[in-house]
Design a protein around this motif. Structure first.
Motif, PDB file in Angstrom:
ATOM      1  N   GLY A  68       0.865  -1.188   0.000  1.00 32.18           N
ATOM      2  CA  GLY A  68       0.000   0.000   0.000  1.00 32.18           C
ATOM      3  C   GLY A  68       0.893   1.227   0.000  1.00 32.18           C
ATOM      4  N   PRO A  69       0.356   2.375  -0.367  1.00 25.55           N
ATOM      5  CA  PRO A  69       1.186   3.583  -0.425  1.00 25.55           C
ATOM      6  C   PRO A  69       1.620   4.064   0.959  1.00 25.55           C
ATOM      7  N   GLY A  70       2.367   5.144   0.979  1.00 20.97           N
ATOM      8  CA  GLY A  70       2.867   5.693   2.250  1.00 20.97           C
ATOM      9  C   GLY A  70       1.764   5.875   3.283  1.00 20.97           C
ATOM     10  N   SER A  71       0.571   6.228   2.837  1.00 23.57           N
ATOM     11  CA  SER A  71      -0.545   6.431   3.776  1.00 23.57           C
ATOM     12  C   SER A  71      -0.870   5.133   4.523  1.00 23.57           C
ATOM     13  N   VAL A  72      -0.699   4.004   3.859  1.00 22.32           N
ATOM     14  CA  VAL A  72      -0.967   2.721   4.527  1.00 22.32           C
ATOM     15  C   VAL A  72       0.171   2.416   5.514  1.00 22.32           C
ATOM     16  N   GLY A  73       1.398   2.799   5.150  1.00 23.86           N
ATOM     17  CA  GLY A  73       2.521   2.651   6.089  1.00 23.86           C
ATOM     18  C   GLY A  73       2.246   3.462   7.342  1.00 23.86           C
ATOM     19  N   MET A  74       1.775   4.702   7.143  1.00 21.84           N
ATOM     20  CA  MET A  74       1.444   5.564   8.281  1.00 21.84           C
ATOM     21  C   MET A  74       0.379   4.899   9.146  1.00 21.84           C
ATOM     22  N   GLU A  75      -0.681   4.475   8.505  1.00 21.34           N
ATOM     23  CA  GLU A  75      -1.800   3.893   9.241  1.00 21.34           C
ATOM     24  C   GLU A  75      -1.378   2.594   9.952  1.00 21.34           C
ATOM     25  N   GLY A  98      -0.918  16.613  10.101  1.00 21.42           N
ATOM     26  CA  GLY A  98      -2.372  16.662  10.302  1.00 21.42           C
ATOM     27  C   GLY A  98      -3.004  15.294  10.113  1.00 21.42           C
ATOM     28  N   ARG A  99      -2.492  14.569   9.122  1.00 22.84           N
ATOM     29  CA  ARG A  99      -3.037  13.218   8.887  1.00 22.84           C
ATOM     30  C   ARG A  99      -2.720  12.287  10.054  1.00 22.84           C
ATOM     31  N   MET A 100      -1.559  12.519  10.676  1.00 20.65           N
ATOM     32  CA  MET A 100      -1.204  11.687  11.841  1.00 20.65           C
ATOM     33  C   MET A 100      -2.243  11.888  12.950  1.00 20.65           C
ATOM     34  N   PHE A 142       5.963  12.314  14.462  1.00 22.42           N
ATOM     35  CA  PHE A 142       6.295  13.500  13.658  1.00 22.42           C
ATOM     36  C   PHE A 142       6.764  13.093  12.268  1.00 22.42           C
ATOM     37  N   VAL A 143       6.764  14.085  11.370  1.00 22.65           N
ATOM     38  CA  VAL A 143       7.197  13.874   9.985  1.00 22.65           C
ATOM     39  C   VAL A 143       8.629  14.399   9.869  1.00 22.65           C
ATOM     40  N   HIS A 144       9.527  13.531   9.432  1.00 19.20           N
ATOM     41  CA  HIS A 144      10.935  13.936   9.300  1.00 19.20           C
ATOM     42  C   HIS A 144      11.066  15.010   8.220  1.00 19.20           C
ATOM     43  N   GLU A 146       8.765  17.161   5.855  1.00 17.74           N
ATOM     44  CA  GLU A 146       7.363  17.551   5.562  1.00 17.74           C
ATOM     45  C   GLU A 146       7.252  17.962   4.098  1.00 17.74           C
ATOM     46  N   THR A 147       6.809  17.045   3.283  1.00 20.83           N
ATOM     47  CA  THR A 147       6.744  17.279   1.838  1.00 20.83           C
ATOM     48  C   THR A 147       5.808  18.426   1.474  1.00 20.83           C
ATOM     49  N   SER A 148       4.831  18.699   2.329  1.00 19.68           N
ATOM     50  CA  SER A 148       3.867  19.750   1.974  1.00 19.68           C
ATOM     51  C   SER A 148       4.478  21.144   2.086  1.00 19.68           C
ATOM     52  N   VAL A 171       7.919   7.772  13.208  1.00 16.68           N
ATOM     53  CA  VAL A 171       8.545   8.768  12.334  1.00 16.68           C
ATOM     54  C   VAL A 171       8.151   8.520  10.883  1.00 16.68           C
ATOM     55  N   ASP A 172       7.657   9.573  10.230  1.00 18.09           N
ATOM     56  CA  ASP A 172       7.337   9.531   8.802  1.00 18.09           C
ATOM     57  C   ASP A 172       8.602   9.865   8.024  1.00 18.09           C
ATOM     58  N   ALA A 173       9.094   8.872   7.264  1.00 21.76           N
ATOM     59  CA  ALA A 173      10.311   9.088   6.468  1.00 21.76           C
ATOM     60  C   ALA A 173       9.988   8.910   4.982  1.00 21.76           C
ATOM     61  N   VAL A 174       8.747   9.235   4.609  1.00 23.74           N
ATOM     62  CA  VAL A 174       8.307   8.994   3.228  1.00 23.74           C
ATOM     63  C   VAL A 174       9.214   9.726   2.241  1.00 23.74           C
ATOM     64  N   THR A 175       9.516  10.982   2.535  1.00 21.15           N
ATOM     65  CA  THR A 175      10.336  11.755   1.600  1.00 21.15           C
ATOM     66  C   THR A 175      11.811  11.714   1.964  1.00 21.15           C
ATOM     67  N   SER A 196       7.666   4.344  -1.636  1.00 24.49           N
ATOM     68  CA  SER A 196       8.480   3.796  -2.725  1.00 24.49           C
ATOM     69  C   SER A 196       8.733   4.825  -3.822  1.00 24.49           C
ATOM     70  N   GLN A 197       7.866   5.859  -3.904  1.00 21.45           N
ATOM     71  CA  GLN A 197       7.813   6.712  -5.100  1.00 21.45           C
ATOM     72  C   GLN A 197       8.611   7.994  -5.012  1.00 21.45           C
ATOM     73  N   LYS A 198       9.420   8.148  -3.959  1.00 26.29           N
ATOM     74  CA  LYS A 198      10.139   9.421  -3.811  1.00 26.29           C
ATOM     75  C   LYS A 198      11.610   9.192  -4.141  1.00 26.29           C
TER      76      LYS A 198
HETATM   77  N1  PLP Z   1       3.848  11.313   4.328  1.00 30.96           N
HETATM   78  C1  PLP Z   1       4.536  12.190   3.581  1.00 30.96           C
HETATM   79  C2  PLP Z   1       5.578  13.046   4.221  1.00 30.96           C
HETATM   80  C3  PLP Z   1       4.283  12.289   2.211  1.00 30.96           C
HETATM   81  O1  PLP Z   1       4.963  13.151   1.460  1.00 30.96           O
HETATM   82  C4  PLP Z   1       3.299  11.460   1.630  1.00 30.96           C
HETATM   83  C5  PLP Z   1       2.983  11.558   0.188  1.00 30.96           C
HETATM   84  O2  PLP Z   1       3.360  12.463  -0.491  1.00 30.96           O
HETATM   85  C6  PLP Z   1       2.612  10.558   2.456  1.00 30.96           C
HETATM   86  C7  PLP Z   1       2.911  10.514   3.793  1.00 30.96           C
HETATM   87  C8  PLP Z   1       1.556   9.666   1.885  1.00 30.96           C
HETATM   88  O3  PLP Z   1       2.103   8.803   0.953  1.00 30.96           O
HETATM   89  P1  PLP Z   1       1.201   8.199  -0.247  1.00 30.96           P
HETATM   90  O4  PLP Z   1       0.748   9.351  -1.050  1.00 30.96           O
HETATM   91  O5  PLP Z   1       2.157   7.276  -0.948  1.00 30.96           O
HETATM   92  O6  PLP Z   1       0.071   7.495   0.399  1.00 30.96           O
END
Ligand code: PLP
Length: 372
Positions: A68-75, A98-100, A142-144, A146-148, A171-175, A196-198
């Motif tokens: 699943g995407p990063g959101s599933v890893g978070m969840e 905020g999603r956390m 926390f998000v390491h 913050e892609t936003s 810890v969110d290490a998506v990016t 996987s996509q970053k």
């Molecule tokens: N956390 C961070 C910091 C992200 O940048 C993203 C996606 O851009 C996500 C979580 C969610 O990942 P996904 O879009 O693969 O579900």
């Protein structure tokens, strides 16, 4: 209506993700599908796990890839570690923090929010105050990177603080994974997930994850059952664990995992430190070019994510029309701002295979043309 095969245009992806997928990854994904319990496939999963441990810099046995995407890893982190009634301190300096908070609430927990400025790293002082005021908090999340917003926080310091206050860490290490230093064991992170996509330049849809000993212990001592069947790591581990039963849990995304394995082989060949250096050097090159165009960074220099460059949209420039022209005229995608930053910033990604000097030249040339 006649339906035909979809032929996507060739784009250069310089947004906040997905990044350009490495051709070797695409090629690996096109190989013949075999069964997800085939011994050859299991062998590939074991290699994936070993390479992932290196990328995360961890010896954690519970290291795997979530389907699943990063959101599933978070969840997955939240549903396995948060039980109803638990207090979780969440740092929110952008969309993903905020999603956390949402995740904590949906697990029946209470988020205690440390509000951070968007575009700035999380301030450890503010976190410490909240941890002191909430001695019964169980987790700091926390998000390491913050892609936003483009802000990078000091994960080492935040984890240290959390442990001093008897909290586990998510810890969110998506990016960040593969793009900047991330030392899961050295910093003693308890639970971490990525995408996987970053910076790994794989296709979207997979989330590498790792749980350290304290997180595993918390999971084993839960008072309640994990509320999600699909994400219950006790069950998923029967499929991913080495020496485990390797029994069917769900049908693994076989070809996607071929691609992910190849992405890790590529990272392994380059070397983790070289990959971080490449991301830093390309960031410096882009930064110099953007300065010549008169574009200002949104995040202070010492707090920037090298692979995600947030710049203020110049006064009088139309956000959507500019990005549309970049796409139409140069096949170039850059990212928009999210939430309160929509229309105010652009996010230019230099992640993984996208982080190449020729992409920077293309981006600067295209921007020069549209900005006149
Ligand atoms: N956390 C961070 C910091 C992200 O940048 C993203 C996606 O851009 C996500 C979580 C969610 O990942 P996904 O879009 O693969 O579900």
């Amino acid at each position: 209506m006649q339906y035909k095969s979809f032929q996507p245009p060739r784009r250069t992806l310089m947004g906040p993700g997905p990044s350009d997928v490495h051709p070797r990854v695409l090629e690996a994904m096109a190989r013949p599908t075999i069964g997800h319990l085939d011994p050859e496939f299991i062998g590939m999963m074991d290699q994936t796990k070993a390479m992932l441990q290196q990328a995360f810099q961890t010896q954690n046995e519970l290291t795997m890839v979530i389907s699943g995407p990063g959101s599933v890893g978070m969840e997955t982190c939240f549903v396995n570690l948060v039980e109803p009634g638990d207090k979780v301190v969440v740092c929110r300096n952008g969309v993903f923090g905020g999603r956390m908070c949402e995740n904590v609430e949906r697990c029946g927990g209470t988020p205690i929010v440390v509000e951070g400025e968007w575009g700035r790293a999380i301030a450890p002082d503010g976190v410490e105050k909240i941890l002191q005021a909430n001695p019964d908090a169980k987790i700091l999340a926390f998000v390491h990177a913050e892609t936003s917003t483009g802000a990078l926080s000091d994960a080492r310091v935040l984890v240290e603080l959390a442990h001093r206050h008897d909290c586990l860490t998510i810890v969110d290490a998506v990016t960040s994974l593969g793009g900047v230093e991330l030392d899961v064991d050295g910093w003693q992170i308890d639970a971490v997930y990525a995408g996987s996509q970053k910076c790994l330049s794989c296709t979207p849809g997979l989330s590498p994850l790792s749980f350290g000993p304290r997180a595993v212990e918390r999971l084993s001592n839960r008072r309640t059952r994990v509320q999600s069947w699909f994400m219950d790591l006790n069950l998923v581990w029967d499929y991913w664990g080495s020496g485990a039963k390797r029994t069917y849990h769900h049908t693994a995304p076989i070809n996607a995992l071929y691609g992910f394995h190849e992405a890790l082989v590529i990272l392994h060949e380059e070397g983790l430190h070289n990959a971080w250096r490449r991301h830093r050097e390309n960031h410096a090159k882009l930064e110099a070019g953007l300065a010549e165009l008169g574009l200002r960074y949104f995040v202070p220099e010492s707090e920037r994510i090298p692979q995600l460059n947030s710049v203020a949209i110049p006064e009088g420039v139309h956000d959507v029309r500019t990005r549309e022209r970049l796409l139409r005229e140069s096949d170039l995608e850059i990212g928009a701002g999210l939430g309160p930053l929509a229309g105010k910033i652009w996010r230019i990604g230099l992640m993984g295979h996208s982080s190449r000097p020729e992409n920077i030249d293309l981006c600067l040339k295209a921007l020069r043309r549209v900005l006149g």
